[in-house]
Each structure stands twice: as structure tokens, then as C-alpha cells.
Scaffold this motif. Structure first.
Motif, mmCIF file in Angstrom:
data_model
loop_
_atom_site.group_PDB
_atom_site.id
_atom_site.type_symbol
_atom_site.label_atom_id
_atom_site.label_comp_id
_atom_site.label_asym_id
_atom_site.label_seq_id
_atom_site.Cartn_x
_atom_site.Cartn_y
_atom_site.Cartn_z
ATOM 1 N N MET A 196 0.853 -1.195 0.000
ATOM 2 C CA MET A 196 0.000 0.000 0.000
ATOM 3 C C MET A 196 0.893 1.251 0.000
ATOM 4 N N ARG A 197 0.542 2.233 -0.855
ATOM 5 C CA ARG A 197 1.363 3.460 -1.008
ATOM 6 C C ARG A 197 1.269 4.266 0.294
ATOM 7 N N GLN A 198 2.463 4.638 0.869
ATOM 8 C CA GLN A 198 2.495 5.455 2.095
ATOM 9 C C GLN A 198 1.904 6.826 1.798
ATOM 10 N N LYS A 199 0.977 7.283 2.583
ATOM 11 C CA LYS A 199 0.365 8.591 2.320
ATOM 12 C C LYS A 199 0.660 9.482 3.493
ATOM 13 N N LYS A 200 1.251 10.559 3.234
ATOM 14 C CA LYS A 200 1.622 11.436 4.329
ATOM 15 C C LYS A 200 0.756 12.677 4.363
ATOM 16 N N GLU A 201 -0.082 12.861 3.285
ATOM 17 C CA GLU A 201 -0.855 14.100 3.297
ATOM 18 C C GLU A 201 -1.679 14.181 4.577
ATOM 19 N N LYS A 202 -1.837 15.370 5.049
ATOM 20 C CA LYS A 202 -2.671 15.593 6.233
ATOM 21 C C LYS A 202 -4.059 16.011 5.766
ATOM 22 N N ILE A 203 -5.066 15.448 6.408
ATOM 23 C CA ILE A 203 -6.436 15.740 6.000
ATOM 24 C C ILE A 203 -7.206 16.388 7.145
ATOM 25 N N ASN A 204 -7.927 17.446 6.811
ATOM 26 C CA ASN A 204 -8.805 18.104 7.789
ATOM 27 C C ASN A 204 -10.243 17.840 7.354
ATOM 28 N N VAL A 205 -10.997 17.128 8.192
ATOM 29 C CA VAL A 205 -12.402 16.863 7.888
ATOM 30 C C VAL A 205 -13.247 17.873 8.655
ATOM 31 N N ILE A 206 -13.996 18.686 7.929
ATOM 32 C CA ILE A 206 -14.841 19.715 8.556
ATOM 33 C C ILE A 206 -16.293 19.252 8.444
ATOM 34 N N THR A 207 -16.947 19.076 9.587
ATOM 35 C CA THR A 207 -18.320 18.561 9.574
ATOM 36 C C THR A 207 -19.309 19.652 9.937
ATOM 37 N N LEU A 208 -20.227 19.925 9.032
ATOM 38 C CA LEU A 208 -21.292 20.904 9.282
ATOM 39 C C LEU A 208 -22.612 20.147 9.425
ATOM 40 N N HIS B 218 -7.198 4.338 8.339
ATOM 41 C CA HIS B 218 -6.768 3.017 7.876
ATOM 42 C C HIS B 218 -5.834 3.146 6.680
ATOM 43 N N ASN B 219 -6.059 4.184 5.867
ATOM 44 C CA ASN B 219 -5.231 4.409 4.688
ATOM 45 C C ASN B 219 -4.001 5.249 4.992
ATOM 46 N N LYS B 220 -3.712 5.387 6.309
ATOM 47 C CA LYS B 220 -2.488 6.083 6.727
ATOM 48 C C LYS B 220 -2.487 7.568 6.405
ATOM 49 N N TRP B 221 -3.633 8.151 6.120
ATOM 50 C CA TRP B 221 -3.642 9.608 6.046
ATOM 51 C C TRP B 221 -3.598 10.142 7.470
ATOM 52 N N GLU B 222 -2.907 11.233 7.675
ATOM 53 C CA GLU B 222 -2.904 11.845 9.002
ATOM 54 C C GLU B 222 -4.083 12.790 9.083
ATOM 55 N N LEU B 223 -4.751 12.815 10.217
ATOM 56 C CA LEU B 223 -5.912 13.693 10.362
ATOM 57 C C LEU B 223 -5.533 14.868 11.242
ATOM 58 N N THR B 224 -5.934 16.044 10.839
ATOM 59 C CA THR B 224 -5.668 17.232 11.650
ATOM 60 C C THR B 224 -6.956 18.029 11.803
ATOM 61 N N SER B 225 -7.101 18.668 12.932
ATOM 62 C CA SER B 225 -8.331 19.454 13.145
ATOM 63 C C SER B 225 -8.126 20.901 12.700
ATOM 64 N N GLU B 226 -6.922 21.218 12.232
ATOM 65 C CA GLU B 226 -6.616 22.592 11.810
ATOM 66 C C GLU B 226 -6.478 22.681 10.292
ATOM 67 N N ALA B 227 -7.322 23.463 9.636
ATOM 68 C CA ALA B 227 -7.266 23.592 8.174
ATOM 69 C C ALA B 227 -5.897 24.060 7.717
ATOM 70 N N GLU B 228 -5.276 24.976 8.472
ATOM 71 C CA GLU B 228 -4.027 25.552 7.982
ATOM 72 C C GLU B 228 -2.882 24.529 7.985
ATOM 73 N N TYR B 229 -3.008 23.445 8.735
ATOM 74 C CA TYR B 229 -1.932 22.442 8.737
ATOM 75 C C TYR B 229 -2.225 21.313 7.754
ATOM 76 N N ALA B 230 -3.364 21.396 7.078
ATOM 77 C CA ALA B 230 -3.773 20.274 6.223
ATOM 78 C C ALA B 230 -3.303 20.447 4.784
ATOM 79 N N ASP B 231 -3.210 19.317 4.076
ATOM 80 C CA ASP B 231 -2.937 19.334 2.635
ATOM 81 C C ASP B 231 -4.260 19.194 1.876
ATOM 82 N N ILE B 232 -5.180 18.472 2.512
ATOM 83 C CA ILE B 232 -6.487 18.216 1.890
ATOM 84 C C ILE B 232 -7.581 18.613 2.882
#
Ligand code: SF4
Length: 435
Positions: free
Chosen positions: A1-13, A31-45
């Protein structure tokens, strides 16, 4: 599985159903090894789970999308993904208006989000969630969509027809939540009382509640979004049999005036509504009722509004939420227009909330001196804040416990009420507080 380092910010409205969808998605992303962040400014996606329910919610969703697109233009975000109800309802308009968004995906399609980002979907994980609520309570979505014809409501346009989750699947999900330390399950749906009709040919909410009651670790089960018409009374027998079910019921009635109820296609009359409330209170003594009302519906003249206000003063609900009518394209009420000025709608909402404040203050004052079991949600400035079995998170009353240094978040404790305001109780830990 391709290592994924992008950070993702999920915003729920939006609503608690959207929260559950995001939690399911976040589990797959993790599960797909994306990192989750609660801050939009630190995210890639940025993934924005939108709401398309009423005007105000749509505006908030669009503002959030535009903020993310701005970050992308500044090169601080690589991708913007929009999912959920707004894109389910307005995908083509959004694609034209905000083409900077990389992917638009509809409601309840978390799998597509993972796949469109190049991830693998782990089916074994479906139903597993990454909780975004405090770890001691979680929303339990028992079905998707709605078969009701309410004239003002766009939800069926976005969430589709009513689809119940199988009982075993819900129990599996709830069991996992209990193993994660969840003590309070908040049962949600568009219409929870419809549960099972599509799948089992009969309403089986009481059976489901009974089975949930058997789960170790779960201490409170809260029922939200009950629909008044065709209310399944066997559910109330389960309330009386099952000590884990909170003596609390959220039952949106929306209005009481017969011409308005008819136009709203609620399938119930004012007389039947009154009788239903009387029967519920008689069958489950001490039950607290929460409801939701709409003011400013096109057919609501002064007389109809006065009737609603008198109903609120007569019935004395324990908890009330009031929405101003929002004309929604695609709904059967849309052709009625939106004749009542927003100012009048706001005045009517204020009048209902004023009446409710007086009712709530009196009811809260009656609790002074009483000992109550409270679930602690947070701590601030040496005080702890929690809820009684009569209060759902985010929308209902809170209990502030002074000298709360000995009590712990996520734990139950017995408190004695020492003071009360409209929507708040103040308490101290009871002697011999049970942790
Ligand atoms: S019950 Fe009525 S108001 Fe609620 S989601 Fe269904 S159609 Fe909308």
C-alpha cells in the motif's frame, strides 16, 4: 500500500447524522495512513461535509467551501473535497459556481471519498468510527433517509428514501462503541420511529432499544427524532422496562394549528397531537419531552401563530428548538412562496422562546434541593459541566458542578442542585458521590 503522508482536515457541518458519516470516513482515512488534523491551515487536503437543509445552513456550507478554496489559491491546501447534503442537492450548480473544488460527492457516500482520494476501502471497517464527540457519548444512526411527505422539508431530496440498518449491524457498531468507552448512546435517524418498517415489514424500534440495553458498558440510551404520526407505543413499554433508556424523548411536532399541519402534510391533527403527548406522559411518568417548531410557514397567519404560542404555554414542553421557515426549492411547500417577512418570523420565534424561558425557569427551580445523576462532559475553571438524563448534548440544559475537582469527565456522579436558571442548573457533588 502506497504510504500517504498528506494531512487531512475533515470539517463537519450540519446535524448529528453528518457527524456519524464523518466519523465513519475518518476511520477509513486513518486506515489508509492519512494523518488527520483538526486545523485547516496544517492540512494538505480539506474535506467539507456539508449541510443543505435550510438557507442558513446552506450559506454556512458555502462560506466554509469558499474559505477552503481561498487557502488552496494561496497554495496552503492541495485539494478541496466537498461531500454531503449540499453537494447531493446542488452538485451541478456548485461545479459551475465554485470550480476550484477538486471533487464534489453526495450524501452518505463516504466510500467514494476514500476511492477518489486514491485510497482503499476496508469493508471490514465499515461501521467502525473515529469518534469526534467526547469519548463517553456517541451518536448511533439507525437508518438513512425518510419516507415522510413533510411539505417544508428537503431532507428526502438529499438523503433519499428511508433505509433501516439491520439490527445486528447496529448492535455490532454499538458494541464497538461500548468497547471504546462510550456510556451514552444517542439514537438518531431522520425518523427513528419508522425503524424497521422497510426492512422487517414492521416497526421494531422497541426491540432494538431492548437489545441495546443488553450491551455492557452502555448506561444511557437516548432516543431522538421520534415522529408523532403513527407513534409506536410499544416503545414506551420499553422505556418502562429498560432502566438504561433516558426518561427523555425528542419528538418534533413542528406546529399545532390544523390548517398548518394539513398544509405541512404532517398526517396528524391538533387533537391527536395533544392526546399523544398526554398518553406519553401518562405511560412514562416523569419523561421529559423535547420538541422542534417551525414559525413563519406560509399558511401561518396571526391566528395560527397565536394557537401555536398557546399550545406551548399549555403543553409546557421541557425543551424546545424553534426554526424560522425556510422556503426550499424542490419541496411541495415551495409553490406557496415565502410571504411572511423575516422580521415577523423572528418576532414569532422570540415570543415562543420567551414563553419557553418562563416555563423552563420554573421547572428548573423545582429541582433545587434534588439529587440528580449527571454525566460529566467537560471541566472549566475548577467547575465541571454535565448533563442529566433529560438533556441531550449541544441542544439542551447543562449542569454546572462547583467544587468539581473530585469528579471526572466521562463519569457519572450524583449532585445536589443548589440553584437554577432558565437553561442551566448549578449543583454540588452529593455526599458520598458515586464516581
Ligand atoms: S420526518 Fe419530515 S421533517 Fe423529518 S426528515 Fe422526514 S420529511 Fe423531513
Amino acid at each position: 500500500m502506497r504510504q500517504k503522508k498528506e494531512k487531512i482536515n475533515v470539517i463537519t457541518l450540519g446535524c448529528s447524522k453528518n457527524i456519524v458519516d464523518s466519523e465513519v470516513l475518518m476511520r477509513q482515512l486513518r486506515h489508509n495512513k492519512w494523518e488527520l488534523t483538526s486545523e485547516a491551515e496544517y492540512a494538505d487536503i480539506a474535506i467539507i461535509s456539508t449541510c443543505g437543509f435550510i438557507e442558513a445552513a446552506k450559506r454556512e456550507s458555502i462560506d466554509t467551501i469558499l474559505q477552503a478554496v481561498e487557502l488552496k489559491k494561496e497554495g496552503r491546501l492541495k485539494k478541496v473535497v466537498v461531500m454531503g447534503c449540499l453537494s447531493e442537492r446542488y452538485a451541478s450548480e456548485l461545479k459551475k459556481e465554485i470550480p476550484e473544488v477538486d471533487v464534489y460527492i453526495g450524501a452518505n457516500k463516504m466510500d467514494q471519498v476514500v476511492l477518489r482520494l486514491g485510497g482503499d476501502l476496508k469493508y471490514a471497517l465499515l461501521g467502525e468510527r473515529m469518534l469526534t464527540t467526547p469519548k463517553h457519548y456517541a451518536y448511533l444512526k439507525i437508518s438513512e433517509g425518510c419516507d415522510r411527505p413533510c411539505s417544508f422539508c428537503a431532507i428526502p431530496l438529499m438523503r433519499g428514501k428511508h433505509v433501516s440498518k439491520p439490527v445486528e449491524q447496529i448492535l455490532h457498531e454499538a458494541q464497538q462503541l461500548a468497547e471504546m468507552g462510550v456510556k451514552e448512546l444517542i439514537v438518531i435517524a431522520q425518523d427513528s420511529t419508522y425503524y424497521g418498517l422497510d426492512l422487517y415489514g414492521k416497526r421494531v424500534l422497541s426491540t432494538l432499544l431492548n437489545r441495546l440495553g443488553g450491551l455492557e458498558g452502555i448506561e444511557w440510551i437516548r432516543l431522538m427524532y421520534a415522529f408523532p404520526t403513527g407513534f409506536p407505543f410499544d416503545v414506551l413499554d420499553e422505556f418502562n422496562r429498560n432502566p438504561k433508556i433516558c426518561r427523555y424523548l425528542d419528538i418534533p411536532v413542528q406546529h399545532v394549528s390544523d390548517p398548518v399541519l394539513t398544509s405541512m402534510r404532517r398526517g396528524i391533527t391538533s387533537g391527536q397531537l395533544r392526546q399523544l403527548i398526554k398518553d406519553i406522559r401518562a405511560k412514562v411518568p416523569g419523561i421529559r419531552l423535547r420538541t422542534t417548531l417551525i414559525v413563519g410557514y406560509p399558511e401561518e397567519g396571526e391566528k395560527e401563530f397565536e394557537e401555536l404560542l398557546e399550545f406551548v404555554q399549555e403543553i409546557e414542553f421541557d425543551r424546545i428548538g424553534v426554526f424560522t421557515y425556510s422556503q426550499e426549492d424542490g419541496t411541495t411547500a415551495y409553490p406557496l412562496g415565502d410571504p411572511i417577512p423575516q422580521e415577523i418570523k423572528e418576532q414569532r420565534r422570540a415570543a415562543i422562546m420567551q414563553a419557553q424561558q418562563e416555563i423552563s425557569l420554573r421547572k428548573n427551580r423545582e429541582l433545587i434541593g434534588k439529587t440528580l445523576k449527571v454525566l460529566l462532559d467537560q471541566k472549566e475553571n475548577g467547575a465541571a459541566v454535565g448533563r442529566t438524563q433529560w438533556d441531550a448534548p449541544e441542544v439542551d440544559n447543562e449542569v454546572t458542578i462547583h467544587d468539581g475537582h473530585n469528579v471526572h469527565i466521562g463519569h457519572f456522579c450524583d449532585v445536589t442542585v443548589v440553584d437554577a436558571e432558565e437553561y442551566d442548573l448549578f449543583a454540588v457533588p452529593s455526599l458520598g458521590t458515586r464516581q
